[in-house]
Design a protein around this motif. Structure first.
Motif, PDB file in Angstrom:
ATOM      1  N   VAL A 253      51.341  40.926  34.391  1.00 15.48           N
ATOM      2  CA  VAL A 253      52.550  40.405  35.026  1.00 15.48           C
ATOM      3  C   VAL A 253      53.104  41.353  36.099  1.00 15.48           C
ATOM      4  CG1 VAL A 253      54.318  41.286  33.431  1.00 15.48           C
ATOM      5  CG2 VAL A 253      54.596  39.046  34.489  1.00 15.48           C
ATOM      6  N   LEU A 254      52.845  42.634  35.978  1.00 20.12           N
ATOM      7  CA  LEU A 254      53.427  43.614  36.907  1.00 20.12           C
ATOM      8  C   LEU A 254      52.629  43.751  38.198  1.00 20.12           C
ATOM      9  CD1 LEU A 254      54.326  46.439  34.354  1.00 20.12           C
ATOM     10  CD2 LEU A 254      55.841  44.707  35.342  1.00 20.12           C
ATOM     11  N   LYS A 255      53.340  43.993  39.289  1.00 13.52           N
ATOM     12  CA  LYS A 255      52.727  44.207  40.596  1.00 13.52           C
ATOM     13  C   LYS A 255      51.667  45.302  40.511  1.00 13.52           C
ATOM     14  CE  LYS A 255      53.963  45.777  45.225  1.00 13.52           C
ATOM     15  NZ  LYS A 255      55.063  46.174  46.104  1.00 13.52           N
ATOM     16  N   SER A 256      50.555  45.072  41.175  1.00 12.53           N
ATOM     17  CA  SER A 256      49.418  45.987  41.287  1.00 12.53           C
ATOM     18  C   SER A 256      48.487  45.992  40.076  1.00 12.53           C
ATOM     19  CB  SER A 256      49.845  47.424  41.608  1.00 12.53           C
ATOM     20  OG  SER A 256      50.438  47.463  42.882  1.00 12.53           O
ATOM     21  N   GLU A 257      48.839  45.284  39.008  1.00 10.06           N
ATOM     22  CA  GLU A 257      47.873  45.158  37.918  1.00 10.06           C
ATOM     23  C   GLU A 257      46.654  44.454  38.492  1.00 10.06           C
ATOM     24  OE1 GLU A 257      47.829  46.460  34.908  1.00 10.06           O
ATOM     25  OE2 GLU A 257      49.787  47.360  35.269  1.00 10.06           O
ATOM     26  N   HIS A 258      45.478  44.776  37.985  1.00  7.15           N
ATOM     27  CA  HIS A 258      44.274  44.174  38.546  1.00  7.15           C
ATOM     28  C   HIS A 258      43.116  44.248  37.563  1.00  7.15           C
ATOM     29  CE1 HIS A 258      44.013  48.457  39.564  1.00  7.15           C
ATOM     30  NE2 HIS A 258      42.709  48.283  39.461  1.00  7.15           N
ATOM     31  N   GLU A 259      42.116  43.471  37.877  1.00  8.02           N
ATOM     32  CA  GLU A 259      40.889  43.437  37.077  1.00  8.02           C
ATOM     33  C   GLU A 259      39.715  43.375  38.050  1.00  8.02           C
ATOM     34  OE1 GLU A 259      38.870  43.744  33.755  1.00  8.02           O
ATOM     35  OE2 GLU A 259      40.992  43.261  33.526  1.00  8.02           O
ATOM     36  N   HIS A 260      38.658  44.123  37.729  1.00  6.10           N
ATOM     37  CA  HIS A 260      37.436  44.125  38.536  1.00  6.10           C
ATOM     38  C   HIS A 260      36.375  43.292  37.830  1.00  6.10           C
ATOM     39  CE1 HIS A 260      38.661  47.416  41.275  1.00  6.10           C
ATOM     40  NE2 HIS A 260      39.388  47.783  40.245  1.00  6.10           N
ATOM     41  N   TYR A 261      35.500  42.658  38.625  1.00  5.64           N
ATOM     42  CA  TYR A 261      34.491  41.763  38.071  1.00  5.64           C
ATOM     43  C   TYR A 261      33.115  42.062  38.649  1.00  5.64           C
ATOM     44  CZ  TYR A 261      38.645  39.240  36.674  1.00  5.64           C
ATOM     45  OH  TYR A 261      39.856  38.921  36.129  1.00  5.64           O
ATOM     46  N   GLY A 262      32.104  41.786  37.842  1.00  4.77           N
ATOM     47  CA  GLY A 262      30.717  41.862  38.285  1.00  4.77           C
ATOM     48  C   GLY A 262      30.115  43.242  38.170  1.00  4.77           C
ATOM     49  N   PRO A 263      28.819  43.299  38.408  1.00  7.06           N
ATOM     50  CA  PRO A 263      28.113  44.569  38.215  1.00  7.06           C
ATOM     51  C   PRO A 263      28.556  45.674  39.164  1.00  7.06           C
ATOM     52  CG  PRO A 263      26.629  42.887  39.095  1.00  7.06           C
ATOM     53  CD  PRO A 263      27.918  42.213  38.764  1.00  7.06           C
ATOM     54  N   TYR A 264      29.002  45.342  40.359  1.00  6.40           N
ATOM     55  CA  TYR A 264      29.420  46.381  41.301  1.00  6.40           C
ATOM     56  C   TYR A 264      30.930  46.580  41.310  1.00  6.40           C
ATOM     57  CZ  TYR A 264      24.637  45.513  42.762  1.00  6.40           C
ATOM     58  OH  TYR A 264      23.281  45.333  42.771  1.00  6.40           O
ATOM     59  N   MET A 265      31.635  45.702  40.634  1.00  8.18           N
ATOM     60  CA  MET A 265      33.076  45.842  40.383  1.00  8.18           C
ATOM     61  C   MET A 265      33.951  45.833  41.632  1.00  8.18           C
ATOM     62  SD  MET A 265      32.967  45.830  37.136  1.00  8.18           S
ATOM     63  CE  MET A 265      34.461  46.424  36.409  1.00  8.18           C
ATOM     64  N   TYR A 266      33.469  45.329  42.754  1.00  5.31           N
ATOM     65  CA  TYR A 266      34.356  45.304  43.923  1.00  5.31           C
ATOM     66  C   TYR A 266      35.083  43.976  44.092  1.00  5.31           C
ATOM     67  CZ  TYR A 266      30.507  43.323  46.767  1.00  5.31           C
ATOM     68  OH  TYR A 266      29.500  42.552  47.267  1.00  5.31           O
ATOM     69  N   LEU A 267      34.738  42.960  43.303  1.00  8.46           N
ATOM     70  CA  LEU A 267      35.564  41.757  43.292  1.00  8.46           C
ATOM     71  C   LEU A 267      36.770  42.077  42.425  1.00  8.46           C
ATOM     72  CD1 LEU A 267      36.148  38.781  43.920  1.00  8.46           C
ATOM     73  CD2 LEU A 267      34.800  38.192  41.908  1.00  8.46           C
ATOM     74  N   LYS A 268      37.953  41.991  43.017  1.00  8.77           N
ATOM     75  CA  LYS A 268      39.173  42.377  42.306  1.00  8.77           C
ATOM     76  C   LYS A 268      40.201  41.261  42.419  1.00  8.77           C
ATOM     77  CE  LYS A 268      41.713  45.828  44.004  1.00  8.77           C
ATOM     78  NZ  LYS A 268      42.277  47.183  44.235  1.00  8.77           N
ATOM     79  N   VAL A 269      40.773  40.910  41.270  1.00  7.07           N
ATOM     80  CA  VAL A 269      41.918  39.997  41.226  1.00  7.07           C
ATOM     81  C   VAL A 269      43.123  40.866  40.921  1.00  7.07           C
ATOM     82  CG1 VAL A 269      42.973  38.062  39.987  1.00  7.07           C
ATOM     83  CG2 VAL A 269      40.524  38.017  40.521  1.00  7.07           C
ATOM     84  N   MET A 270      44.200  40.675  41.695  1.00  6.95           N
ATOM     85  CA  MET A 270      45.349  41.574  41.579  1.00  6.95           C
ATOM     86  C   MET A 270      46.664  40.801  41.622  1.00  6.95           C
ATOM     87  SD  MET A 270      46.192  44.955  43.887  1.00  6.95           S
ATOM     88  CE  MET A 270      46.387  44.126  45.436  1.00  6.95           C
ATOM     89  N   THR A 271      47.602  41.241  40.795  1.00  3.55           N
ATOM     90  CA  THR A 271      48.955  40.705  40.818  1.00  3.55           C
ATOM     91  C   THR A 271      49.676  41.299  42.022  1.00  3.55           C
ATOM     92  OG1 THR A 271      48.909  40.669  38.400  1.00  3.55           O
ATOM     93  CG2 THR A 271      51.069  40.430  39.464  1.00  3.55           C
ATOM     94  N   TRP A 272      50.247  40.410  42.842  1.00  2.00           N
ATOM     95  CA  TRP A 272      50.897  40.858  44.074  1.00  2.00           C
ATOM     96  C   TRP A 272      51.986  39.855  44.432  1.00  2.00           C
ATOM     97  CZ3 TRP A 272      50.554  45.537  45.678  1.00  2.00           C
ATOM     98  CH2 TRP A 272      50.986  45.891  46.961  1.00  2.00           C
ATOM     99  N   PRO A 273      53.042  40.290  45.116  1.00  2.00           N
ATOM    100  CA  PRO A 273      54.135  39.365  45.436  1.00  2.00           C
ATOM    101  C   PRO A 273      53.720  38.173  46.314  1.00  2.00           C
ATOM    102  CG  PRO A 273      54.866  41.629  45.708  1.00  2.00           C
ATOM    103  CD  PRO A 273      53.383  41.675  45.464  1.00  2.00           C
ATOM    104  N   GLU A 274      52.760  38.393  47.237  1.00  2.00           N
ATOM    105  CA  GLU A 274      52.329  37.309  48.123  1.00  2.00           C
ATOM    106  C   GLU A 274      50.888  36.933  47.803  1.00  2.00           C
ATOM    107  OE1 GLU A 274      53.058  40.443  49.825  1.00  2.00           O
ATOM    108  OE2 GLU A 274      55.171  39.981  49.590  1.00  2.00           O
TER     109      GLU A 274
END
Length: 150
Positions: free
Chosen positions: A56-77
């Motif tokens: 829920v907090l801004k800048s929280e994120h999760e990386h995906y895949g073997p190289y981990m550069y796909l990132k989903v991140m909580t952000w205001p926009e």
């Protein structure tokens, strides 16, 4: 050169993810490639991210895949940029619904572009390349040697 064991682990991670991804910073495009079922794994990843109260907090994120550069991140926009697929949780849930809705009628060989309906002023675009049901995301990775080469 990675060992055969490392290459096999990477293949397994692509297959577990369900799709292949790449980012083209020059074209400003995040591309996800997979079968319809494989690309729906991205929808599922978004839903799982949104459902996790830690995100829920801004800048929280999760990386995906073997190289981990796909990132989903909580952000205001909401948006796609060189760093992440981002937005408030409600917008990320909306993106999951957009992915699902677009894939409902997508046929193998088709391409789905998501931009304006998610974040019109986003610098990057999300592209879903729909492949046949038997598509193996590990075979799309240009860094992996062909398994048949051994």
């Amino acid at each position: 050169m990675p060992s055969d064991a490392v290459n096999e682990k990477t293949r397994e991670e692509w297959r577990a993810l369900g799709f292949f991804y790449a980012v083209d910073h020059e074209a400003k495009v995040w591309t996800l490639v997979g079968s319809r079922a494989g690309l729906l794994c991205f929808r599922d990843a978004l839903r799982a991210y949104v459902a996790d109260p830690r995100n829920v907090l801004k800048s929280e994120h999760e990386h995906y895949g073997p190289y981990m550069y796909l990132k989903v991140m909580t952000w205001p926009e909401a948006g796609f940029d060189n760093n992440a697929i981002r937005g408030p949780l409600a917008d990320l849930a909306r993106l999951a619904a957009l992915v699902e809705g677009n894939l409902a009628t997508a046929q193998p060989g088709s391409t789905v572009r998501i931009h304006d309906e998610f974040a019109a002023d986003s610098p990057y675009t999300l592209v879903l390349e729909v492949r046949e049901d038997s598509f193996d995301p590990a075979k799309a990775d240009p860094l992996l040697p062909n398994e048949d080469a051994h």
